[in-house]
Design a protein around this motif. Structure first.
Motif, PDB file in Angstrom:
ATOM      1  N   ARG A 228     -23.526 -41.668  -7.039  1.00 44.12           N
ATOM      2  CA  ARG A 228     -23.021 -41.051  -8.277  1.00 44.12           C
ATOM      3  C   ARG A 228     -23.269 -39.540  -8.242  1.00 44.12           C
ATOM      4  O   ARG A 228     -24.066 -39.064  -7.435  1.00 44.12           O
ATOM      5  N   PRO A 229     -22.590 -38.783  -9.146  1.00 44.12           N
ATOM      6  CA  PRO A 229     -22.811 -37.330  -9.149  1.00 44.12           C
ATOM      7  C   PRO A 229     -24.305 -36.998  -9.246  1.00 44.12           C
ATOM      8  O   PRO A 229     -25.066 -37.710  -9.902  1.00 44.12           O
ATOM      9  N   ARG A 230     -24.664 -35.917  -8.559  1.00 39.07           N
ATOM     10  CA  ARG A 230     -26.072 -35.530  -8.474  1.00 39.07           C
ATOM     11  C   ARG A 230     -26.743 -35.396  -9.852  1.00 39.07           C
ATOM     12  O   ARG A 230     -27.879 -35.798 -10.052  1.00 39.07           O
ATOM     13  N   GLU A 231     -25.986 -34.854 -10.815  1.00 35.12           N
ATOM     14  CA  GLU A 231     -26.565 -34.643 -12.150  1.00 35.12           C
ATOM     15  C   GLU A 231     -26.892 -35.987 -12.812  1.00 35.12           C
ATOM     16  O   GLU A 231     -27.900 -36.114 -13.499  1.00 35.12           O
ATOM     17  N   GLU A 232     -26.014 -36.961 -12.595  1.00 31.90           N
ATOM     18  CA  GLU A 232     -26.273 -38.266 -13.221  1.00 31.90           C
ATOM     19  C   GLU A 232     -27.493 -38.926 -12.583  1.00 31.90           C
ATOM     20  O   GLU A 232     -28.332 -39.510 -13.281  1.00 31.90           O
ATOM     21  N   VAL A 233     -27.594 -38.827 -11.256  1.00 26.78           N
ATOM     22  CA  VAL A 233     -28.761 -39.410 -10.578  1.00 26.78           C
ATOM     23  C   VAL A 233     -30.039 -38.737 -11.095  1.00 26.78           C
ATOM     24  O   VAL A 233     -31.039 -39.401 -11.383  1.00 26.78           O
ATOM     25  N   ALA A 234     -29.969 -37.413 -11.284  1.00 25.19           N
ATOM     26  CA  ALA A 234     -31.153 -36.681 -11.759  1.00 25.19           C
ATOM     27  C   ALA A 234     -31.562 -37.159 -13.151  1.00 25.19           C
ATOM     28  O   ALA A 234     -32.753 -37.332 -13.445  1.00 25.19           O
ATOM     29  N   VAL A 235     -30.581 -37.397 -14.006  1.00 20.31           N
ATOM     30  CA  VAL A 235     -30.878 -37.883 -15.353  1.00 20.31           C
ATOM     31  C   VAL A 235     -31.554 -39.258 -15.272  1.00 20.31           C
ATOM     32  O   VAL A 235     -32.547 -39.530 -15.961  1.00 20.31           O
ATOM     33  N   LEU A 236     -31.016 -40.119 -14.416  1.00 19.44           N
ATOM     34  CA  LEU A 236     -31.596 -41.459 -14.292  1.00 19.44           C
ATOM     35  C   LEU A 236     -33.038 -41.376 -13.772  1.00 19.44           C
ATOM     36  O   LEU A 236     -33.911 -42.121 -14.221  1.00 19.44           O
ATOM     37  N   MET A 237     -33.294 -40.458 -12.845  1.00 18.74           N
ATOM     38  CA  MET A 237     -34.660 -40.274 -12.328  1.00 18.74           C
ATOM     39  C   MET A 237     -35.596 -39.822 -13.453  1.00 18.74           C
ATOM     40  O   MET A 237     -36.720 -40.294 -13.572  1.00 18.74           O
ATOM     41  N   ASP A 238     -35.108 -38.903 -14.291  1.00 18.65           N
ATOM     42  CA  ASP A 238     -35.942 -38.420 -15.394  1.00 18.65           C
ATOM     43  C   ASP A 238     -36.255 -39.536 -16.389  1.00 18.65           C
ATOM     44  O   ASP A 238     -37.372 -39.625 -16.902  1.00 18.65           O
ATOM     45  N   LEU A 239     -35.264 -40.380 -16.645  1.00 20.85           N
ATOM     46  CA  LEU A 239     -35.503 -41.491 -17.572  1.00 20.85           C
ATOM     47  C   LEU A 239     -36.520 -42.469 -16.982  1.00 20.85           C
ATOM     48  O   LEU A 239     -37.389 -42.984 -17.683  1.00 20.85           O
ATOM     49  N   LEU A 240     -36.422 -42.695 -15.670  1.00 18.92           N
ATOM     50  CA  LEU A 240     -37.364 -43.595 -15.002  1.00 18.92           C
ATOM     51  C   LEU A 240     -38.788 -43.025 -15.051  1.00 18.92           C
ATOM     52  O   LEU A 240     -39.751 -43.725 -15.362  1.00 18.92           O
ATOM     53  N   ARG A 241     -38.878 -41.729 -14.771  1.00 17.69           N
ATOM     54  CA  ARG A 241     -40.176 -41.032 -14.865  1.00 17.69           C
ATOM     55  C   ARG A 241     -40.807 -41.223 -16.236  1.00 17.69           C
ATOM     56  O   ARG A 241     -41.962 -41.606 -16.358  1.00 17.69           O
ATOM     57  N   ALA A 242     -40.000 -40.941 -17.266  1.00 18.66           N
ATOM     58  CA  ALA A 242     -40.527 -41.026 -18.632  1.00 18.66           C
ATOM     59  C   ALA A 242     -40.957 -42.457 -18.932  1.00 18.66           C
ATOM     60  O   ALA A 242     -42.017 -42.693 -19.518  1.00 18.66           O
ATOM     61  N   TYR A 243     -40.159 -43.413 -18.483  1.00 20.20           N
ATOM     62  CA  TYR A 243     -40.483 -44.818 -18.743  1.00 20.20           C
ATOM     63  C   TYR A 243     -41.821 -45.195 -18.106  1.00 20.20           C
ATOM     64  O   TYR A 243     -42.692 -45.777 -18.756  1.00 20.20           O
ATOM     65  N   LEU A 244     -41.976 -44.828 -16.842  1.00 21.31           N
ATOM     66  CA  LEU A 244     -43.208 -45.186 -16.123  1.00 21.31           C
ATOM     67  C   LEU A 244     -44.421 -44.483 -16.731  1.00 21.31           C
ATOM     68  O   LEU A 244     -45.514 -45.029 -16.800  1.00 21.31           O
ATOM     69  N   ARG A 245     -44.196 -43.249 -17.187  1.00 21.47           N
ATOM     70  CA  ARG A 245     -45.303 -42.471 -17.737  1.00 21.47           C
ATOM     71  C   ARG A 245     -45.748 -43.026 -19.088  1.00 21.47           C
ATOM     72  O   ARG A 245     -46.931 -43.128 -19.368  1.00 21.47           O
ATOM     73  N   GLU A 246     -44.761 -43.467 -19.888  1.00 21.31           N
ATOM     74  CA  GLU A 246     -45.089 -43.834 -21.268  1.00 21.31           C
ATOM     75  C   GLU A 246     -45.443 -45.303 -21.476  1.00 21.31           C
ATOM     76  O   GLU A 246     -46.128 -45.633 -22.437  1.00 21.31           O
ATOM     77  N   GLU A 247     -44.968 -46.179 -20.609  1.00 21.04           N
ATOM     78  CA  GLU A 247     -45.056 -47.609 -20.928  1.00 21.04           C
ATOM     79  C   GLU A 247     -46.301 -48.329 -20.438  1.00 21.04           C
ATOM     80  O   GLU A 247     -46.528 -49.475 -20.805  1.00 21.04           O
ATOM     81  N   LEU A 248     -47.106 -47.688 -19.603  1.00 16.77           N
ATOM     82  CA  LEU A 248     -48.269 -48.396 -19.059  1.00 16.77           C
ATOM     83  C   LEU A 248     -49.178 -48.999 -20.139  1.00 16.77           C
ATOM     84  O   LEU A 248     -49.510 -50.188 -20.062  1.00 16.77           O
ATOM     85  N   PRO A 249     -49.558 -48.239 -21.191  1.00 20.84           N
ATOM     86  CA  PRO A 249     -50.439 -48.832 -22.212  1.00 20.84           C
ATOM     87  C   PRO A 249     -49.817 -50.062 -22.871  1.00 20.84           C
ATOM     88  O   PRO A 249     -50.509 -51.070 -23.077  1.00 20.84           O
ATOM     89  N   THR A 250     -48.507 -49.980 -23.162  1.00 27.19           N
ATOM     90  CA  THR A 250     -47.826 -51.127 -23.782  1.00 27.19           C
ATOM     91  C   THR A 250     -47.856 -52.338 -22.853  1.00 27.19           C
ATOM     92  O   THR A 250     -48.087 -53.464 -23.288  1.00 27.19           O
TER      93      THR A 250
END
Ligand code: IPE
Ligand code: IPE
Ligand code: MG
Length: 238
Positions: free
Chosen positions: A69-91
């Motif tokens: 997919r376009p580079r910008e879309e891949v970058a957005v998906l990576m950022d969402l994954l980062r945020a998910y991994l960073r925020e969800e561990l306590p839950t």
């Protein structure tokens, strides 16, 4: 209200979370907004699955082919994954979720690989539900990888060719310690597997819905589970 039979719950539900881009386009928004809503849906469905509980929930979050997919879309998906991994561990820890990744984790940026390893390690003793994220996952490559690992064992003299069976093959797939999916759900109206769990879905029940992933509610999820409970699974027998 959808009533479920607690005796006939699937042990493993796999979901192809599709339709984020179209959800955004229909609102005249960039695709990115759909992915952001899609993460919210994923969180709601994980919560629901954990409540029921569904012992194993696998979410197809990023396919091997999605790297194209376009580079910008891949970058957005990576950022969402980062945020998910960073925020969800306590839950996850709070809810007894064991987190796992299947796919080519080595293709992700280093910080994401580290976060994956950390969340997997810290949640390893979670007993209520196993949450599997398929990341850079492609079934054909998973099978080719298994064949390569088996060939290496044969060359090293640790395995005889005649000992290669569906069981030994299964032990070399990413899904090694997971049961096969009982139910596979795909949203957004597409009726294809898109290189997802080809081997593991030999006897899986399929459920397709036109609902786009950001619009997939807990109620829609329960509807899919209820539909599954009405199926007669025969596994080739009578
Ligand atoms: C699924 O939604 C999410 C990923 C593949 C990462 P899509 O991005 O494929 O959305 P559509 O299919 O274009 O609507
Ligand atoms: C499959 O959806 C992959 C994920 C949902 C992560 P795609 O949108 O990439 O699949 P195709 O292109 O419609 O087959
Ligand atoms: Mg799609």
């Amino acid at each position: 209200m959808v009533e479920l039979d607690p005796e006939r719950l699937p042990r493993h539900v796999a979901i192809i979370m599709d339709g984020n881009g179209r959800w955004a386009r229909r609102r005249g928004l960039p695709r990115f907004f759909g992915h952001r809503e899609g993460v919210k849906t994923a969180k709601r469905i994980i919560t629901k699955a954990c409540e029921i509980p569904i012992p194993v929930l696998t979410l197809y979050a990023f396919s091997r082919e999605n790297w194209e997919r376009p580079r910008e879309e891949v970058a957005v998906l990576m950022d969402l994954l980062r945020a998910y991994l960073r925020e969800e561990l306590p839950t996850m820890l709070e809810r007894g979720i064991r987190f796992r990744v299947i796919g080519e984790r080595e293709r992700f940026p280093g910080d994401i690989q580290e976060m994956i390893a950390r969340v997997e390690k810290e949640t390893a003793s979670g007993e209520r539900m196993t949450l599997v994220l398929a990341l850079s996952y492609g079934a054909r490559h998973e099978l080719a990888r298994a064949a390569r690992l088996l060939a290496e064992e044969v060359c090293a003299g640790r395995l005889r060719p005649e000992d290669i069976t569906p069981e030994t093959l299964s032990r070399h797939l990413y899904t090694v310690d997971l049961p096969d999916p009982d139910l596979l759900i795909r949203t957004s109206g597409e009726m294809r597997l898109s290189n997802f769990l080809l081997y593991q879905c030999a006897y899986t029940e399929f459920y397709f819905t036109p609902v786009l992933w950001p619009d997939f509610t807990e109620e829609e999820f329960l509807k899919a589970l209820a539909d599954y409970q009405r199926r007669e699974r025969r596994f080739g027998r009578v």
